[in-house]
Scaffold this motif. Structure first.
Motif, PDB file in Angstrom:
ATOM      1  N   LYS A   1      13.821 -41.581 -37.544  1.00  0.00           N
ATOM      2  CA  LYS A   1      14.497 -42.555 -38.402  1.00  0.00           C
ATOM      3  C   LYS A   1      13.662 -42.804 -39.653  1.00  0.00           C
ATOM      4  CE  LYS A   1      17.601 -44.242 -35.173  1.00  0.00           C
ATOM      5  NZ  LYS A   1      17.239 -44.675 -33.860  1.00  0.00           N
ATOM      6  N   THR A   2      14.330 -43.248 -40.700  1.00  0.00           N
ATOM      7  CA  THR A   2      13.629 -43.659 -41.912  1.00  0.00           C
ATOM      8  C   THR A   2      13.217 -45.113 -41.718  1.00  0.00           C
ATOM      9  OG1 THR A   2      14.975 -42.146 -43.236  1.00  0.00           O
ATOM     10  CG2 THR A   2      13.797 -43.899 -44.416  1.00  0.00           C
TER      11      THR A   2
ATOM     12  N   GLY B   1       4.959 -55.237 -44.572  1.00  0.00           N
ATOM     13  CA  GLY B   1       3.564 -55.609 -44.766  1.00  0.00           C
ATOM     14  C   GLY B   1       2.851 -54.718 -45.759  1.00  0.00           C
ATOM     15  N   SER B   2       1.545 -54.853 -45.802  1.00  0.00           N
ATOM     16  CA  SER B   2       0.750 -54.075 -46.758  1.00  0.00           C
ATOM     17  C   SER B   2       0.485 -52.653 -46.277  1.00  0.00           C
ATOM     18  CB  SER B   2      -0.572 -54.795 -47.060  1.00  0.00           C
ATOM     19  OG  SER B   2      -1.331 -54.944 -45.884  1.00  0.00           O
ATOM     20  N   TRP B   3       0.640 -52.383 -44.995  1.00  0.00           N
ATOM     21  CA  TRP B   3       0.522 -51.021 -44.483  1.00  0.00           C
ATOM     22  C   TRP B   3       1.909 -50.412 -44.354  1.00  0.00           C
ATOM     23  CZ3 TRP B   3      -3.113 -52.034 -39.699  1.00  0.00           C
ATOM     24  CH2 TRP B   3      -4.430 -52.175 -40.142  1.00  0.00           C
ATOM     25  N   ASN B   4       2.014 -49.110 -44.631  1.00  0.00           N
ATOM     26  CA  ASN B   4       3.289 -48.427 -44.430  1.00  0.00           C
ATOM     27  C   ASN B   4       3.441 -48.118 -42.931  1.00  0.00           C
ATOM     28  OD1 ASN B   4       2.152 -45.815 -43.799  1.00  0.00           O
ATOM     29  ND2 ASN B   4       1.930 -45.377 -45.974  1.00  0.00           N
ATOM     30  N   PRO B   5       4.632 -47.698 -42.471  1.00  0.00           N
ATOM     31  CA  PRO B   5       4.831 -47.439 -41.038  1.00  0.00           C
ATOM     32  C   PRO B   5       3.833 -46.440 -40.445  1.00  0.00           C
ATOM     33  CG  PRO B   5       6.953 -47.616 -42.096  1.00  0.00           C
ATOM     34  CD  PRO B   5       5.914 -47.618 -43.204  1.00  0.00           C
TER      35      PRO B   5
ATOM     36  N   ILE C   1       8.226 -53.570 -39.012  1.00  0.00           N
ATOM     37  CA  ILE C   1       8.904 -52.297 -39.257  1.00  0.00           C
ATOM     38  C   ILE C   1      10.401 -52.465 -39.042  1.00  0.00           C
ATOM     39  CG2 ILE C   1       9.186 -49.925 -38.418  1.00  0.00           C
ATOM     40  CD1 ILE C   1       6.224 -49.908 -37.796  1.00  0.00           C
ATOM     41  N   SER C   2      11.162 -51.905 -39.985  1.00  0.00           N
ATOM     42  CA  SER C   2      12.615 -51.900 -39.838  1.00  0.00           C
ATOM     43  C   SER C   2      13.142 -50.506 -40.164  1.00  0.00           C
ATOM     44  CB  SER C   2      13.257 -52.952 -40.753  1.00  0.00           C
ATOM     45  OG  SER C   2      12.921 -52.715 -42.089  1.00  0.00           O
TER      46      SER C   2
END
Length: 172
Positions: A45-46, A51-55, A168-169
């Motif tokens: 999934k995309t 937050g300040s960190w990516n997935p 995360i979404s």
């Protein structure tokens, strides 16, 4: 109330509070299968992070935490901390059914997170590391919580993962 009675009552407060936290914490039951299923549902999934960190960085951080329980953490809090405050904090988190910690705080001594690493790779690594944890028999002390049973380690990992997943979404 006399002075002696007051002091005895005052001394009893932390004991009673600790007992209450311990009872509430014992009601938290971590569950590996739904946690793993929740992570597997994110594959392919995309994803985006609030937050300040990516997935990818979040999944790398989580994998580092699980890996630390298997291989050891490079840095530990002071012994007094991991024998007092650390275990108490975990009990409070279990009692609350949720962990609260800064979501962009790296694990002390762990490698820097790579913001360019593929999300799918980082998530796959986290899933594989969790599967290794599930099969493990010997675990290393936690850098802040000290020596943990496997059930307490699973609780710590689950609470940690769930808190980070709140950022995360799935992009529709």
């Amino acid at each position: 109330m006399n002075r002696r009675g007051f002091l005895i009552g005052l001394a009893a407060v932390p004991v009673i509070t600790g007992a209450g936290v311990s009872v509430a914490a014992s009601r938290y039951t971590p569950d590996y299968e739904p946690l793993l299923a929740r992570l597997l549902a994110l594959q392919g999934k995309t994803l985006q992070s609030s937050g300040s960190w990516n997935p990818s960085q979040i999944f790398q951080h989580l994998a580092q935490s699980v890996q630390g329980s298997l291989e050891g953490f490079p840095e530990h809090k002071a012994a007094w901390f991991s024998h007092t405050v650390g275990p108490l904090a975990l009990q409070v988190f279990k009692a609350a059914g949720a962990m609260q910690h800064p979501l962009d705080q790296p694990i002390p001594g762990m490698a820097a997170l790579d913001p360019a690493l593929s999300v799918d790779y980082a998530l796959g690594h986290l899933v594989a590391t969790l599967q290794n944890f599930n099969e493990a028999t010997g675990l290393q002390p936690h850098f802040a919580y000290g020596n943990l049973s496997k059930a307490d380690y699973l609780a710590a990992h689950q609470l940690h993962i769930e808190q980070h997943l709140s950022q995360i979404s799935v992009v529709a």
